[in-house]
Design a protein around this motif. Structure first.
Motif: not given
Length: 71
Positions: A28-33, A35-43
């Motif tokens: 779960l930690n790897q998945t969340i990390t 996802q946050w990387t992808e969210i930052d890139r998309l932002t």
């Protein structure tokens, strides 16, 4: 002696559950990390696109006061 065996089995069961929980938490930690990387890139990408749209809108000529072609 029966109590010792029962307690040992309970401890073994708890240790197995803990091991599975550790694996699940790490996954779960790897998945969340990720996802946050992808969210930052998309932002950042959305912000860049907004800026490009603003620039394109500011460089567009104003509305012409010409009558539509059908007049």
């Amino acid at each position: 002696m029966s109590d010792v065996n029962g307690l040992s089995e309970r401890i073994d069961a708890l240790e197995m559950r803990l091991a599975y929980q550790d694996v699940t938490i790490e996954t779960l930690n790897q998945t969340i990390t990720a996802q946050w990387t992808e969210i930052d890139r998309l932002t950042r990408q959305v912000a860049e696109l907004k800026e490009r749209v603003r620039e394109a809108e500011s460089n567009m000529p104003g509305p012409a006061n010409e009558p539509p072609p059908h007049y």
